[in-house]
Write a protein that holds these residues in place. Structure first.
Motif, short mmCIF file in Angstrom:
data_model
loop_
_atom_site.label_atom_id
_atom_site.label_comp_id
_atom_site.label_asym_id
_atom_site.label_seq_id
_atom_site.Cartn_x
_atom_site.Cartn_y
_atom_site.Cartn_z
N LYS A 11 0.76 -1.09 0.09
CA LYS A 11 0.23 0.07 0.00
C LYS A 11 0.82 1.21 0.03
CE LYS A 11 -2.86 0.85 3.37
NZ LYS A 11 -4.03 0.73 4.55
N ALA A 12 0.48 2.26 -0.87
CA ALA A 12 1.32 3.33 -0.92
C ALA A 12 1.59 4.03 0.43
CB ALA A 12 0.73 4.24 -1.80
N LYS A 13 2.80 4.41 0.78
CA LYS A 13 3.02 4.92 2.05
C LYS A 13 2.54 6.46 2.20
CE LYS A 13 5.65 4.23 5.98
NZ LYS A 13 4.70 4.12 7.04
N ALA A 14 1.74 6.91 3.04
CA ALA A 14 1.48 8.29 3.11
C ALA A 14 2.56 9.14 3.32
CB ALA A 14 0.31 8.30 4.10
N PRO A 15 2.65 10.20 2.85
CA PRO A 15 3.71 11.13 3.31
C PRO A 15 3.73 11.74 4.64
CG PRO A 15 1.70 12.41 2.03
CD PRO A 15 1.31 10.85 2.01
N ASP A 16 4.99 11.68 5.30
CA ASP A 16 4.94 11.41 6.68
C ASP A 16 4.57 13.12 7.07
OD1 ASP A 16 7.32 13.00 5.51
OD2 ASP A 16 8.76 12.32 6.79
N VAL A 17 4.68 13.92 6.33
CA VAL A 17 4.16 15.58 6.67
C VAL A 17 2.73 15.90 6.07
CG1 VAL A 17 4.76 18.01 6.96
CG2 VAL A 17 6.54 16.10 7.64
N ILE A 18 1.77 15.93 6.53
CA ILE A 18 0.55 16.29 5.80
C ILE A 18 -0.52 17.04 6.80
CG2 ILE A 18 -0.65 13.90 6.27
CD1 ILE A 18 -1.50 14.09 3.18
N THR A 19 -1.21 17.60 5.99
CA THR A 19 -2.28 18.58 6.97
C THR A 19 -3.65 18.23 6.14
OG1 THR A 19 -0.59 20.14 7.41
CG2 THR A 19 -3.06 20.65 7.74
N ARG A 20 -4.79 17.81 6.98
CA ARG A 20 -5.99 17.80 6.40
C ARG A 20 -7.01 18.30 7.37
NH1 ARG A 20 -4.33 11.87 5.72
NH2 ARG A 20 -3.91 11.60 3.45
N ASP A 21 -8.11 18.74 6.74
CA ASP A 21 -9.34 19.12 7.52
C ASP A 21 -10.26 18.16 7.76
OD1 ASP A 21 -7.96 21.60 7.91
OD2 ASP A 21 -9.24 22.76 6.64
N PHE A 22 -10.86 18.07 9.00
CA PHE A 22 -11.84 17.12 9.19
C PHE A 22 -12.96 17.80 9.97
CE2 PHE A 22 -7.89 14.48 9.04
CZ PHE A 22 -8.35 13.21 8.13
N THR A 23 -14.51 17.13 9.85
CA THR A 23 -15.29 17.53 10.85
C THR A 23 -15.54 16.17 11.54
OG1 THR A 23 -16.27 18.74 8.90
CG2 THR A 23 -17.59 18.08 10.91
N ILE A 24 -15.43 16.33 12.88
CA ILE A 24 -15.69 15.64 13.86
C ILE A 24 -16.93 15.57 14.59
CG2 ILE A 24 -15.03 14.31 16.05
CD1 ILE A 24 -12.05 15.25 15.55
N ASN A 25 -17.74 14.62 14.66
CA ASN A 25 -19.07 14.61 15.04
C ASN A 25 -18.73 14.09 16.69
OD1 ASN A 25 -21.92 14.39 15.95
ND2 ASN A 25 -22.43 13.08 14.27
N LEU A 26 -19.15 15.19 17.77
CA LEU A 26 -18.79 15.06 19.01
C LEU A 26 -20.16 14.18 19.40
CD1 LEU A 26 -16.72 18.11 19.97
CD2 LEU A 26 -15.79 15.55 19.97
N HIS A 27 -21.13 14.77 19.07
CA HIS A 27 -22.60 14.42 19.61
C HIS A 27 -22.68 12.85 19.65
CE1 HIS A 27 -26.63 15.41 20.50
NE2 HIS A 27 -27.13 14.39 19.83
N LYS A 28 -22.28 12.29 18.59
CA LYS A 28 -22.39 10.75 18.76
C LYS A 28 -21.26 10.00 19.56
CE LYS A 28 -19.61 9.27 14.77
NZ LYS A 28 -19.52 8.86 13.26
N ARG A 29 -20.12 10.63 19.69
CA ARG A 29 -19.24 10.16 20.71
C ARG A 29 -19.38 10.36 22.18
NH1 ARG A 29 -16.87 11.45 15.80
NH2 ARG A 29 -15.32 9.78 14.89
N LEU A 30 -20.42 11.43 22.33
CA LEU A 30 -20.59 11.74 23.75
C LEU A 30 -21.87 11.25 24.23
CD1 LEU A 30 -19.36 15.26 23.81
CD2 LEU A 30 -18.01 13.37 24.60
N HIS A 31 -22.69 10.53 23.44
CA HIS A 31 -23.94 10.01 23.58
C HIS A 31 -23.96 9.23 25.10
CE1 HIS A 31 -28.12 9.10 23.07
NE2 HIS A 31 -27.77 7.57 22.96
N ARG A 32 -24.79 9.51 25.87
CA ARG A 32 -25.12 8.85 27.30
C ARG A 32 -23.88 9.21 28.09
NH1 ARG A 32 -29.19 5.09 27.50
NH2 ARG A 32 -28.22 4.24 29.40
N GLN A 33 -23.22 10.18 27.87
CA GLN A 33 -22.25 10.32 28.67
C GLN A 33 -22.47 11.54 29.82
OE1 GLN A 33 -18.70 9.83 30.27
NE2 GLN A 33 -18.78 9.26 28.17
N THR A 34 -22.15 11.29 31.17
CA THR A 34 -22.66 12.09 32.38
C THR A 34 -22.24 13.55 31.81
OG1 THR A 34 -21.88 10.19 33.70
CG2 THR A 34 -22.15 12.24 34.64
#
Length: 137
Positions: free
Chosen positions: A21-44
């Motif tokens: 598998k092609a090795k990803a370049p070691d230095v890279i920058t990407r933008d992501f959207t993280i859905n925290l709502h689903k990761r924090l569901h049922r959390q105190t």
């Protein structure tokens, strides 16, 4: 009689390995959207913001493949802005995998996570960010 499909061990050793598998370049920058709502569901309530920071760290580790994840103060402030209980449903982050300048570091790469301000999350996808180098370098 040996068919053309069979090969000896020495022939197999000389053959180049399958395309890895092609090795990803070691230095890279990407933008992501993280859905925290689903990761924090049922959390105190009192654990929501600290858990959100841990989940962002976990997401960065999985996506960028580095165990050394550093979260900028701006992202921490964005998560905690509405208090410990009312964490934003989504957060747009910029993950930058960088070389570790510290010689004694266990890993040669680390991930820097910073907040990206957006008006709306609608239609946003993961995008690669091209870093512009200064002209004098």
């Amino acid at each position: 009689a040996a068919s053309s499909e069979e090969h000896t061990a020495s022939e197999m050793a000389n053959r180049p390995a399958r395309e890895e598998k092609a090795k990803a370049p070691d230095v890279i920058t990407r933008d992501f959207t993280i859905n925290l709502h689903k990761r924090l569901h049922r959390q105190t309530f009192k654990k929501k913001a600290p858990r959100a920071i841990r989940e962002i760290r976990k997401f960065a580790t999985e996506v960028m493949g580095t165990s050394d994840v550093r979260i900028e103060a701006s992202l921490n402030k964005a998560v905690w802005r509405k208090g410990v209980r009312n964490v934003p449903y989504r957060v747009r982050v910029r993950l930058a995998r960088k070389r570790n300048d510290d010689e004694e570091a266990k890993e040669k790469l680390y991930t820097l996570v910073s907040a990206v301000d957006v008006d709306t999350f609608k239609g946003l996808t993961t995008t690669e960010v091209r870093e512009v180098k200064p002209a004098d370098e």
